[in-house]
Design a protein around this motif. Structure first.
Motif, PDB file in Angstrom:
ATOM      1  N   THR A 165       0.790  -1.165  -0.136  1.00  0.00           N
ATOM      2  CA  THR A 165       0.072  -0.021   0.018  1.00  0.00           C
ATOM      3  C   THR A 165       0.865   1.480  -0.086  1.00  0.00           C
ATOM      4  O   THR A 165       0.632   2.232  -0.808  1.00  0.00           O
ATOM      5  N   GLU A 166       1.908   1.232   0.799  1.00  0.00           N
ATOM      6  CA  GLU A 166       2.475   2.436   1.031  1.00  0.00           C
ATOM      7  C   GLU A 166       3.736   2.822  -0.244  1.00  0.00           C
ATOM      8  O   GLU A 166       3.971   3.850  -0.402  1.00  0.00           O
ATOM      9  N   SER A 167       4.005   1.606  -0.840  1.00  0.00           N
ATOM     10  CA  SER A 167       4.710   1.913  -2.000  1.00  0.00           C
ATOM     11  C   SER A 167       4.102   2.397  -3.287  1.00  0.00           C
ATOM     12  O   SER A 167       4.577   3.214  -4.103  1.00  0.00           O
ATOM     13  N   TYR A 181       5.897  -2.006  -5.000  1.00  0.00           N
ATOM     14  CA  TYR A 181       5.738  -1.368  -6.288  1.00  0.00           C
ATOM     15  C   TYR A 181       6.732  -0.565  -6.541  1.00  0.00           C
ATOM     16  O   TYR A 181       6.829   0.121  -7.852  1.00  0.00           O
ATOM     17  N   ALA A 182       7.545  -0.085  -5.795  1.00  0.00           N
ATOM     18  CA  ALA A 182       8.453   0.712  -5.741  1.00  0.00           C
ATOM     19  C   ALA A 182      10.062   0.263  -5.531  1.00  0.00           C
ATOM     20  O   ALA A 182       9.806  -0.732  -4.889  1.00  0.00           O
ATOM     21  N   LEU A 215      -4.111   7.387  -0.806  1.00  0.00           N
ATOM     22  CA  LEU A 215      -3.846   6.172  -0.842  1.00  0.00           C
ATOM     23  C   LEU A 215      -3.094   5.406   0.198  1.00  0.00           C
ATOM     24  O   LEU A 215      -3.076   4.280   0.297  1.00  0.00           O
ATOM     25  N   TYR A 216      -2.831   6.109   1.178  1.00  0.00           N
ATOM     26  CA  TYR A 216      -2.258   5.242   2.371  1.00  0.00           C
ATOM     27  C   TYR A 216      -3.313   4.369   3.085  1.00  0.00           C
ATOM     28  O   TYR A 216      -4.517   4.940   3.043  1.00  0.00           O
ATOM     29  N   LYS A 217      -2.783   3.221   3.612  1.00  0.00           N
ATOM     30  CA  LYS A 217      -3.739   2.372   4.131  1.00  0.00           C
ATOM     31  C   LYS A 217      -4.468   2.713   5.439  1.00  0.00           C
ATOM     32  O   LYS A 217      -5.617   2.306   5.600  1.00  0.00           O
ATOM     33  N   CYS A 218      -3.846   3.869   6.170  1.00  0.00           N
ATOM     34  CA  CYS A 218      -4.362   4.338   7.304  1.00  0.00           C
ATOM     35  C   CYS A 218      -5.523   5.411   6.762  1.00  0.00           C
ATOM     36  O   CYS A 218      -6.435   5.803   7.668  1.00  0.00           O
ATOM     37  N   GLY A 219      -5.492   5.857   5.620  1.00  0.00           N
ATOM     38  CA  GLY A 219      -6.690   6.610   5.106  1.00  0.00           C
ATOM     39  C   GLY A 219      -6.686   8.212   5.571  1.00  0.00           C
ATOM     40  O   GLY A 219      -7.639   8.723   5.332  1.00  0.00           O
TER      41      GLY A 219
END
Length: 447
Positions: A78-80, A119-120, A401-405
């Motif tokens: 998620t963070e990448s 993804y990065a 886009l962060y998982k924490c929202g």
């Protein structure tokens, strides 16, 4: 057949200059840079970047992506993805996960996760503790970004507070030693004082008084003294005070420095005047301090006493952040909004685009010896970001886009946006959409 993309009519930002021209990408690499490159094949993808800037992908030398063990907050996938949306193409992730990355075995497990899900482009720091020198000595410096030591308490209790151990580590490794500097005894005394007055519900604006200038300066000056004594290669993470900037020099080029420094986006953007409105959403360690500190940090960045800009991206859930002061964790998500925040500072006349590229792209590559990244050069990996600096958008729940929202920048309108991100020659992000393209590679180092 070779995969080719041609970026036309771009303002190419590299090594202190902005040059109008074209960039030809072939497979993973930058094949050609010229004032005008003609299309020689029907199979080539052409992107007209008319009026827009092309920057090297940012290399973020300090992120916490929370995997393994803390994945309710975030994970590498998620963070990448959020990083790519923010123009960050390579990240170096920290060891205070659960379990901590303090053995070679745990380091290998992290690399395996990233190879599957990132993804990065990725690398990791190895964590030092009071009792893992044997493991530190097993680490091959060619395979890892460096060593991370917490000289002030951290998530996951990785505090290295034994002076003898610290000196032994500094004397024993050639790796870049990155340190979090806050004096634990000073913080503990300050905290007890305010707990006696307020209980657990200490006002957030006391955070920079508890985690004070003195706590930072005491710790960073001691670390620098030790580095000078032992000859260690020291990198001081996230400076937060003007006073600390005087510990660093701009008299020699970065490649020759043994002692370097970093500043993070939040310490350049927020000040203690923002706690009233933002509360725990800007509670970081080290703390966001005064507007005077903020302007002194920017001055030191511009005059090259500070070498690198990073994010210290460290997400927590909103539920965790809504706890009272003593139990609300420190840290916040930043990778998606770092570049646009810097470009906003450019719009405000505070920093040039060339300087942003130097500090967020070139210098991390120099500092960590990252191979063939951080520049727009023929033969280098095509990690590129196209930026439209006059295309406003507002940060809201729908585009985070962060998982924490959540984001400390929610409600902010930025004038600039990242329109395209290329990773190893492949288009991986296009106008608010991360594409389902796995092009990430493990970072390699010229050591």
């Amino acid at each position: 057949m070779k995969r080719q993309t041609l970026i036309k009519n771009a303002k190419i930002v590299n090594e202190g200059k902005i040059v109008e021209g074209d960039v030809l990408i072939e497979d993973d690499f930058i094949k050609e840079i010229d004032s005008s490159i003609s299309v020689k094949s029907a199979d080539i993808t052409v992107i007209d970047a008319e009026g827009n800037y092309v920057l090297p992908g940012m290399i973020d030398d300090q992120v916490h992506f929370r995997e393994p063990g803390l994945t309710h907050k975030a994970n590498i996938e998620t963070e990448s993805k959020a990083a790519l949306a923010g123009g960050i193409t390579s990240f170096i992730e920290m060891p205070n996960t659960n379990p901590q990355t303090t053995t070679v075995e745990k380091l290998k497990e992290k690399f395996a996760i990233a190879a599957e899900t990132s993804y990065a482009n990725y690398s990791f720091m190895f964590g030092g503790t009071n009792d893992n020198l044997d493991e530190i000595l097993k680490v091959d410096p060619k395979t890892v970004a460096g060593l991370k030591l917490f000289l002030g308490s951290s998530t996951g209790n990785m505090l290295v507070d034994d002076p003898k151990v610290l000196e032994k580590i500094f004397s024993s490794t050639d790796m870049v030693i990155s340190v979090h500097c806050e004096d634990e005894a000073t913080i503990r005394d300050n905290l007890e004082k305010y707990k006696a007055e307020y209980g657990d519900d200490i006002p957030m604006e006391m955070h920079p008084i508890i985690r004070s200038e003195e706590a930072c300066y005491l710790s960073s000056s001691k670390a620098i003294e030790l580095a000078k004594k032992t000859g260690a290669r020291l990198h001081v993470f996230h400076l937060s005070t003007g006073k600390e900037t005087n510990l660093f020099t701009n008299k020699i080029p970065l490649k020759d420095k043994k002692i370097t420094a970093e500043v993070c986006i939040h310490h350049l953007w927020f000040s203690d005047e923002d706690y009233g409105k933002k509360g725990s959403h800007i509670k970081w360690n080290p703390a966001v301090k005064t507007s005077k500190d903020r302007s002194q940090l920017l001055k030191a960045l511009l005059d090259d006493r500070i070498d690198v800009i990073a994010t210290d991206h460290a997400p927590h859930t909103l539920e965790e952040k809504s706890n009272p002061y003593t139990s609300a964790p420190s840290g916040g998500p930043l990778v998606q909004h770092a570049l646009v925040a810097l470009l906003e500072m450019h719009h405000q006349g505070k920093i040039s685009i060339e300087k942003i590229v130097e500090k967020a792209c070139h210098n991390p590559a120099i500092l960590f010896d990252v191979e063939k990244r951080g520049y727009i050069k023929e033969g280098y990996y095509a990690d590129l970001v196209i930026v439209d600096i006059n295309n406003p958008w507002t940060v809201n729940k729908g585009n985070i886009l962060y998982k924490c929202g959540w984001s400390p920048f929610e409600g902010n309108t930025f004038k600039s946006r990242v329109t395209h991100t290329f990773l190893n020659g492949q288009l991986v992000y296009n106008n608010f959409k991360v594409l389902n393209v796995k092009a990430a590679k493990r970072l390699t180092f010229n050591r």
